[in-house]
Design a protein around this motif. Structure first.
Motif, PDB file in Angstrom:
ATOM      1  N   PHE A 117       5.766   0.898 -10.636  1.00 23.57           N
ATOM      2  CA  PHE A 117       5.417   1.208  -9.226  1.00 23.57           C
ATOM      3  C   PHE A 117       4.368   2.184  -9.160  1.00 23.57           C
ATOM      4  O   PHE A 117       4.271   2.972 -10.052  1.00 23.57           O
ATOM      5  N   LEU A 134       5.542  -0.303   2.452  1.00 23.45           N
ATOM      6  CA  LEU A 134       4.737  -1.384   1.393  1.00 23.45           C
ATOM      7  C   LEU A 134       3.229  -1.305   1.825  1.00 23.45           C
ATOM      8  O   LEU A 134       2.618  -2.017   0.908  1.00 23.45           O
ATOM      9  N   ASP A 135       2.940  -0.283   2.549  1.00 21.24           N
ATOM     10  CA  ASP A 135       1.465  -0.181   2.878  1.00 21.24           C
ATOM     11  C   ASP A 135       0.982   0.944   1.936  1.00 21.24           C
ATOM     12  O   ASP A 135      -0.440   1.138   1.692  1.00 21.24           O
ATOM     13  N   GLN A 138       2.857   0.151  -4.440  1.00 17.00           N
ATOM     14  CA  GLN A 138       2.233  -1.144  -5.294  1.00 17.00           C
ATOM     15  C   GLN A 138       3.245  -1.378  -6.322  1.00 17.00           C
ATOM     16  O   GLN A 138       3.821  -0.397  -6.775  1.00 17.00           O
ATOM     17  N   THR A 148       3.166  -6.656  -5.886  1.00 19.11           N
ATOM     18  CA  THR A 148       3.665  -5.888  -4.650  1.00 19.11           C
ATOM     19  C   THR A 148       4.450  -7.019  -3.710  1.00 19.11           C
ATOM     20  O   THR A 148       5.498  -6.267  -3.083  1.00 19.11           O
ATOM     21  N   ASP A 149       4.038  -8.009  -3.781  1.00 12.79           N
ATOM     22  CA  ASP A 149       4.756  -8.733  -2.325  1.00 12.79           C
ATOM     23  C   ASP A 149       6.237  -9.160  -2.854  1.00 12.79           C
ATOM     24  O   ASP A 149       6.931  -9.604  -1.815  1.00 12.79           O
ATOM     25  N   ILE A 151       8.149  -6.456  -3.895  1.00 14.36           N
ATOM     26  CA  ILE A 151       9.063  -5.440  -3.720  1.00 14.36           C
ATOM     27  C   ILE A 151       9.849  -5.581  -2.830  1.00 14.36           C
ATOM     28  O   ILE A 151       9.775  -6.103  -1.634  1.00 14.36           O
ATOM     29  N   ARG A 152      11.142  -5.183  -2.985  1.00 14.56           N
ATOM     30  CA  ARG A 152      12.511  -5.177  -2.005  1.00 14.56           C
ATOM     31  C   ARG A 152      13.034  -3.616  -1.901  1.00 14.56           C
ATOM     32  O   ARG A 152      13.129  -2.852  -2.811  1.00 14.56           O
ATOM     33  N   LEU A 169      13.891   1.290  -4.327  1.00 13.41           N
ATOM     34  CA  LEU A 169      13.050   0.011  -4.457  1.00 13.41           C
ATOM     35  C   LEU A 169      13.283  -0.625  -5.672  1.00 13.41           C
ATOM     36  O   LEU A 169      13.608  -0.134  -6.563  1.00 13.41           O
ATOM     37  N   VAL A 171      11.890  -4.549  -7.930  1.00 14.12           N
ATOM     38  CA  VAL A 171      10.987  -5.789  -8.121  1.00 14.12           C
ATOM     39  C   VAL A 171      11.178  -6.318  -9.378  1.00 14.12           C
ATOM     40  O   VAL A 171      11.677  -5.844 -10.534  1.00 14.12           O
TER      41      VAL A 171
END
Length: 269
Positions: A117, A134-135, A138, A148-149, A151-152, A169, A171
């Motif tokens: 991350f 999430l803004d 990454q 990045t898309d 990531i939970r 987080l 991923v």
């Protein structure tokens, strides 16, 4: 009727003889014998940056009728990771009679590492500001690139000071490897007049045994009427680079009865 029976017996005998001849012929010609697949090592070491054609290194194929079939070998699949940096690769080859042979061996990525991350901006928010994590965060992977898309956010909990939260987080990359991290998030009750503490990074990864100096990551302090003194920043928290784990270092600047903070998260691997 007797004649018909005799004819049937003759036909059956002829079929049996023909089958026997065909079987013997195929046995000697190898029509039903599958090709042979071989590899020179049980484990192939590759880089995550290598082309997939590299995975064919050391694999050969031959057939009793067709001869060398090495050029016809193809990779049917690569498994998810079965251990750290190790997967399985499966090869297939067919001969001219459509007989198939398969072979599986281990594939070890010498430079593999789990997804990481990164934080683009400090995770500090005002009272009425939406926490759009999430803004600012990454995730990248050595095999998949930007993930990045994927990531939970799995948990968000409040700390004792009621302004700091912990967000967890996770991923997962295409190899099935999941990375998790706990990150502190600050949400002030109010932002008016608060200083802003700037760092060169808000999340770093260090190798075990590396040196670390928290002061090196402090770049500036912005206050409403100019710039604050970096020497007045209070640094709390410690990092044990000899022990793998996740550590946090907090930088706080007191100003006019209030304060501003930023947090550096340090992952020791």
């Amino acid at each position: 009727m007797r004649t018909v029976k005799i004819l049937l017996i003759i036909v059956l005998l002829a079929v049996s003889v023909l089958y026997g001849i065909t079987t013997v012929s195929e046995k000697f010609t190898g029509a039903h014998v599958p090709p042979t697949l071989k590899c020179d090592t049980d484990t192939l070491e590759v880089s995550v940056h290598d082309d997939i054609s590299t995975y064919l290194t050391g694999v050969t194929a031959s057939d009793q009728q067709d001869g060398d079939l090495t050029g016809n070998i193809y990779i049917s699949g690569v498994s998810k990771l079965i251990s750290a940096g190790t997967a399985k690769v499966t090869y297939l080859v067919f001969d001219s009679d459509h007989n198939m042979a398969s072979l599986t061996r281990f594939l070890h990525y010498t430079d593999y590492r789990s997804p990481r991350f990164s934080i683009k901006e400090p995770l500090v928010y005002g009272q009425n500001e939406s926490i759009a994590l999430l803004d600012r965060i990454q995730a990248t992977d050595v095999i998949d690139g930007d993930i990045t898309d994927s990531i939970r956010v799995s948990m968000l909990s409040a700390a004792a000071d009621a302004e700091t939260y912990t967000v967890t987080l996770q991923v997962t990359n295409s190899m099935g490897d999941t990375a998790r991290i706990d990150l502190p998030v600050i949400q002030y009750a109010g932002t008016s007049g608060r200083p802003t503490v700037k760092l060169s990074a808000y999340l770093i990864y260090l190798s075990q045994g590396s040196s670390f100096n928290a002061q090196d990551y402090l770049t500036a302090v912005e206050i409403p009427d100019g710039m604050g003194k970096k020497t007045d920043v209070q640094i709390t928290g410690s990092v044990d680079t000899e022990t793998p784990g996740t550590y946090t270092v907090r930088y706080t600047y007191p100003y006019n009865g209030t304060s501003g903070s930023s947090v550096l998260t340090v992952v020791v691997e």
